[in-house]
Motif scaffolding. Structure first.
Motif, PDB file in Angstrom:
ATOM      1  N   LEU A   1      30.405 -38.980  16.089  1.00 57.96           N
ATOM      2  CA  LEU A   1      29.913 -37.870  15.258  1.00 57.96           C
ATOM      3  C   LEU A   1      29.089 -38.415  14.089  1.00 57.96           C
ATOM      4  O   LEU A   1      27.998 -37.912  13.795  1.00 57.96           O
ATOM      5  CB  LEU A   1      31.074 -37.010  14.746  1.00 57.96           C
ATOM      6  CG  LEU A   1      31.753 -36.152  15.790  1.00 57.96           C
ATOM      7  CD1 LEU A   1      33.078 -35.609  15.246  1.00 57.96           C
ATOM      8  CD2 LEU A   1      30.844 -34.999  16.225  1.00 57.96           C
ATOM      9  N   TYR A   2      29.614 -39.437  13.428  1.00 58.13           N
ATOM     10  CA  TYR A   2      28.876 -40.054  12.324  1.00 58.13           C
ATOM     11  C   TYR A   2      27.564 -40.671  12.834  1.00 58.13           C
ATOM     12  O   TYR A   2      26.498 -40.498  12.246  1.00 58.13           O
ATOM     13  CB  TYR A   2      29.727 -41.113  11.625  1.00 58.13           C
ATOM     14  CG  TYR A   2      28.941 -41.972  10.677  1.00 58.13           C
ATOM     15  CD1 TYR A   2      28.225 -41.404   9.613  1.00 58.13           C
ATOM     16  CD2 TYR A   2      28.883 -43.350  10.835  1.00 58.13           C
ATOM     17  CE1 TYR A   2      27.481 -42.204   8.752  1.00 58.13           C
ATOM     18  CE2 TYR A   2      28.159 -44.149   9.978  1.00 58.13           C
ATOM     19  CZ  TYR A   2      27.457 -43.566   8.943  1.00 58.13           C
ATOM     20  OH  TYR A   2      26.714 -44.348   8.088  1.00 58.13           O
TER      21      TYR A   2
ATOM     22  N   GLU B   1      44.274 -47.021  12.588  1.00 54.24           N
ATOM     23  CA  GLU B   1      43.534 -45.984  13.300  1.00 54.24           C
ATOM     24  C   GLU B   1      43.256 -44.797  12.385  1.00 54.24           C
ATOM     25  O   GLU B   1      42.163 -44.238  12.382  1.00 54.24           O
ATOM     26  CB  GLU B   1      44.285 -45.509  14.552  1.00 54.24           C
ATOM     27  CG  GLU B   1      44.449 -46.562  15.618  1.00 54.24           C
ATOM     28  CD  GLU B   1      45.744 -47.360  15.463  1.00 54.24           C
ATOM     29  OE1 GLU B   1      46.456 -47.216  14.426  1.00 54.24           O
ATOM     30  OE2 GLU B   1      46.052 -48.145  16.382  1.00 54.24           O
ATOM     31  N   ARG B   2      44.253 -44.412  11.602  1.00 47.47           N
ATOM     32  CA  ARG B   2      44.106 -43.278  10.679  1.00 47.47           C
ATOM     33  C   ARG B   2      43.051 -43.596   9.626  1.00 47.47           C
ATOM     34  O   ARG B   2      42.231 -42.741   9.268  1.00 47.47           O
ATOM     35  CB  ARG B   2      45.450 -42.957  10.008  1.00 47.47           C
ATOM     36  CG  ARG B   2      45.402 -41.755   9.101  1.00 47.47           C
ATOM     37  CD  ARG B   2      45.386 -40.578   9.980  1.00 47.47           C
ATOM     38  NE  ARG B   2      44.716 -39.448   9.404  1.00 47.47           N
ATOM     39  CZ  ARG B   2      44.946 -38.219   9.831  1.00 47.47           C
ATOM     40  NH1 ARG B   2      45.806 -37.990  10.780  1.00 47.47           N
ATOM     41  NH2 ARG B   2      44.290 -37.226   9.325  1.00 47.47           N
ATOM     42  N   ALA B   3      43.079 -44.819   9.112  1.00 47.34           N
ATOM     43  CA  ALA B   3      42.095 -45.217   8.098  1.00 47.34           C
ATOM     44  C   ALA B   3      40.678 -45.155   8.670  1.00 47.34           C
ATOM     45  O   ALA B   3      39.754 -44.662   8.009  1.00 47.34           O
ATOM     46  CB  ALA B   3      42.412 -46.618   7.578  1.00 47.34           C
ATOM     47  N   LEU B   4      40.495 -45.644   9.894  1.00 44.71           N
ATOM     48  CA  LEU B   4      39.176 -45.582  10.530  1.00 44.71           C
ATOM     49  C   LEU B   4      38.747 -44.139  10.764  1.00 44.71           C
ATOM     50  O   LEU B   4      37.597 -43.769  10.498  1.00 44.71           O
ATOM     51  CB  LEU B   4      39.190 -46.322  11.867  1.00 44.71           C
ATOM     52  CG  LEU B   4      38.968 -47.818  11.835  1.00 44.71           C
ATOM     53  CD1 LEU B   4      39.233 -48.426  13.212  1.00 44.71           C
ATOM     54  CD2 LEU B   4      37.567 -48.156  11.365  1.00 44.71           C
ATOM     55  N   LEU B   5      39.653 -43.312  11.282  1.00 44.13           N
ATOM     56  CA  LEU B   5      39.352 -41.909  11.525  1.00 44.13           C
ATOM     57  C   LEU B   5      38.895 -41.231  10.238  1.00 44.13           C
ATOM     58  O   LEU B   5      37.831 -40.593  10.203  1.00 44.13           O
ATOM     59  CB  LEU B   5      40.584 -41.189  12.097  1.00 44.13           C
ATOM     60  CG  LEU B   5      40.439 -39.684  12.282  1.00 44.13           C
ATOM     61  CD1 LEU B   5      39.457 -39.361  13.398  1.00 44.13           C
ATOM     62  CD2 LEU B   5      41.794 -39.064  12.558  1.00 44.13           C
ATOM     63  N   ASP B   6      39.676 -41.389   9.190  1.00 44.13           N
ATOM     64  CA  ASP B   6      39.332 -40.748   7.913  1.00 44.13           C
ATOM     65  C   ASP B   6      37.996 -41.250   7.378  1.00 44.13           C
ATOM     66  O   ASP B   6      37.186 -40.469   6.872  1.00 44.13           O
ATOM     67  CB  ASP B   6      40.446 -40.978   6.884  1.00 44.13           C
ATOM     68  CG  ASP B   6      41.734 -40.257   7.235  1.00 44.13           C
ATOM     69  OD1 ASP B   6      41.704 -39.313   8.072  1.00 44.13           O
ATOM     70  OD2 ASP B   6      42.789 -40.625   6.678  1.00 44.13           O
ATOM     71  N   ASP B   7      37.749 -42.558   7.508  1.00 40.80           N
ATOM     72  CA  ASP B   7      36.497 -43.130   7.026  1.00 40.80           C
ATOM     73  C   ASP B   7      35.298 -42.528   7.761  1.00 40.80           C
ATOM     74  O   ASP B   7      34.327 -42.094   7.138  1.00 40.80           O
ATOM     75  CB  ASP B   7      36.521 -44.650   7.202  1.00 40.80           C
ATOM     76  CG  ASP B   7      35.240 -45.314   6.709  1.00 40.80           C
ATOM     77  OD1 ASP B   7      34.802 -45.019   5.571  1.00 40.80           O
ATOM     78  OD2 ASP B   7      34.665 -46.120   7.460  1.00 40.80           O
ATOM     79  N   TYR B   8      35.366 -42.475   9.082  1.00 47.86           N
ATOM     80  CA  TYR B   8      34.233 -41.935   9.849  1.00 47.86           C
ATOM     81  C   TYR B   8      34.054 -40.434   9.614  1.00 47.86           C
ATOM     82  O   TYR B   8      32.919 -39.948   9.599  1.00 47.86           O
ATOM     83  CB  TYR B   8      34.368 -42.242  11.337  1.00 47.86           C
ATOM     84  CG  TYR B   8      34.004 -43.665  11.671  1.00 47.86           C
ATOM     85  CD1 TYR B   8      32.738 -44.173  11.359  1.00 47.86           C
ATOM     86  CD2 TYR B   8      34.913 -44.507  12.291  1.00 47.86           C
ATOM     87  CE1 TYR B   8      32.397 -45.473  11.659  1.00 47.86           C
ATOM     88  CE2 TYR B   8      34.566 -45.818  12.596  1.00 47.86           C
ATOM     89  CZ  TYR B   8      33.313 -46.293  12.278  1.00 47.86           C
ATOM     90  OH  TYR B   8      32.970 -47.590  12.581  1.00 47.86           O
ATOM     91  N   LEU B   9      35.139 -39.702   9.428  1.00 45.79           N
ATOM     92  CA  LEU B   9      34.995 -38.264   9.161  1.00 45.79           C
ATOM     93  C   LEU B   9      34.356 -38.018   7.801  1.00 45.79           C
ATOM     94  O   LEU B   9      33.529 -37.117   7.651  1.00 45.79           O
ATOM     95  CB  LEU B   9      36.348 -37.551   9.280  1.00 45.79           C
ATOM     96  CG  LEU B   9      36.913 -37.456  10.692  1.00 45.79           C
ATOM     97  CD1 LEU B   9      38.273 -36.771  10.678  1.00 45.79           C
ATOM     98  CD2 LEU B   9      35.947 -36.754  11.641  1.00 45.79           C
TER      99      LEU B   9
ATOM    100  N   ASP C   1      30.801 -36.157   7.283  1.00 44.58           N
ATOM    101  CA  ASP C   1      30.632 -35.018   6.371  1.00 44.58           C
ATOM    102  C   ASP C   1      29.498 -35.264   5.377  1.00 44.58           C
ATOM    103  O   ASP C   1      28.690 -34.377   5.123  1.00 44.58           O
ATOM    104  CB  ASP C   1      31.943 -34.714   5.633  1.00 44.58           C
ATOM    105  CG  ASP C   1      32.975 -34.037   6.525  1.00 44.58           C
ATOM    106  OD1 ASP C   1      32.621 -33.516   7.608  1.00 44.58           O
ATOM    107  OD2 ASP C   1      34.158 -34.023   6.132  1.00 44.58           O
ATOM    108  N   ARG C   2      29.433 -36.468   4.837  1.00 42.59           N
ATOM    109  CA  ARG C   2      28.365 -36.785   3.876  1.00 42.59           C
ATOM    110  C   ARG C   2      26.983 -36.752   4.521  1.00 42.59           C
ATOM    111  O   ARG C   2      26.039 -36.204   3.970  1.00 42.59           O
ATOM    112  CB  ARG C   2      28.593 -38.167   3.273  1.00 42.59           C
ATOM    113  CG  ARG C   2      29.631 -38.213   2.218  1.00 42.59           C
ATOM    114  CD  ARG C   2      29.608 -39.569   1.531  1.00 42.59           C
ATOM    115  NE  ARG C   2      30.881 -39.794   0.870  1.00 42.59           N
ATOM    116  CZ  ARG C   2      31.555 -40.927   0.891  1.00 42.59           C
ATOM    117  NH1 ARG C   2      31.062 -41.972   1.519  1.00 42.59           N
ATOM    118  NH2 ARG C   2      32.689 -41.039   0.276  1.00 42.59           N
TER     119      ARG C   2
ATOM    120  N   LEU D   1      20.223 -38.256  13.713  1.00 42.84           N
ATOM    121  CA  LEU D   1      19.458 -37.063  13.359  1.00 42.84           C
ATOM    122  C   LEU D   1      18.833 -37.163  11.966  1.00 42.84           C
ATOM    123  O   LEU D   1      17.789 -36.595  11.718  1.00 42.84           O
ATOM    124  CB  LEU D   1      20.363 -35.824  13.445  1.00 42.84           C
ATOM    125  CG  LEU D   1      20.832 -35.463  14.862  1.00 42.84           C
ATOM    126  CD1 LEU D   1      21.897 -34.388  14.821  1.00 42.84           C
ATOM    127  CD2 LEU D   1      19.654 -35.065  15.739  1.00 42.84           C
ATOM    128  N   ALA D   2      19.488 -37.920  11.083  1.00 47.50           N
ATOM    129  CA  ALA D   2      18.970 -38.109   9.734  1.00 47.50           C
ATOM    130  C   ALA D   2      17.911 -39.209   9.669  1.00 47.50           C
ATOM    131  O   ALA D   2      17.280 -39.412   8.632  1.00 47.50           O
ATOM    132  CB  ALA D   2      20.111 -38.433   8.770  1.00 47.50           C
TER     133      ALA D   2
END
Length: 156
Positions: free
Chosen positions: A141-142, A16-24, A28-29, A148-149
């Protein structure tokens, strides 16, 4: 517009942490050029007990002043991903500097804090584990930034 995820509990290392960090990182990018982000996690933990009211006080301290408060709650409004992206863009375009998504613990969010939210969102009628809700929010969010992009990530 800065994005804050204010959540009860500390997420441990794992899938779960790995997925969270990946999507954040992806958010951001993608969001940077759109005026969205960065996204920050604010984890609070009430080891002394006190129930949802005590956790609400800790969450209140994590909320940036003047932020749009969005409570994630099963009784909240259901949005499509494009609607969610338009909501984010609307806050950004009206000059809101911060949006704070509030995720309660196993017992949810205290009613007083939930009532302060400008928007209450739901990921459906089912109840989701609060750690998984973080991942789902980060993915949305991603996805919103991608929509939007004009990127092909979202296919409706």
């Amino acid at each position: 517009m800065r994005v804050h995820i204010c959540a009860v509990g500390r997420m441990k290392t794992g899938p779960e942490r790995a997925l969270l960090d990946d999507y954040l990182v992806r958010f951001d990018r993608t969001g940077r050029s759109l005026g969205l982000g960065p996204a920050e996690m604010h984890e609070v933990e009430d080891r002394k007990g006190g129930g949802v009211e005590a956790k609400a006080q800790l969450l209140e301290r994590a909320l940036p002043k003047g932020a749009v408060i969005v409570a994630l709650d099963e009784r909240g409004k259901l949005l499509t991903s494009p609607e969610f992206s338009q909501q984010l863009a609307g806050w950004r375009d009206t000059g809101r500097g911060d949006v704070a998504f509030v995720i309660g613990g196993a017992d949810g969010i205290a009613p007083a804090l939930r009532d302060r939210a400008e928007v209450t969102l739901s990921f459906g009628k089912m109840v989701w584990p609060h750690m998984l809700a973080r991942v789902m929010l980060a993915e949305q969010l991603y996805r919103a930034a991608s929509i939007l992009a004009g990127a092909p990530y979202h296919r409706a």
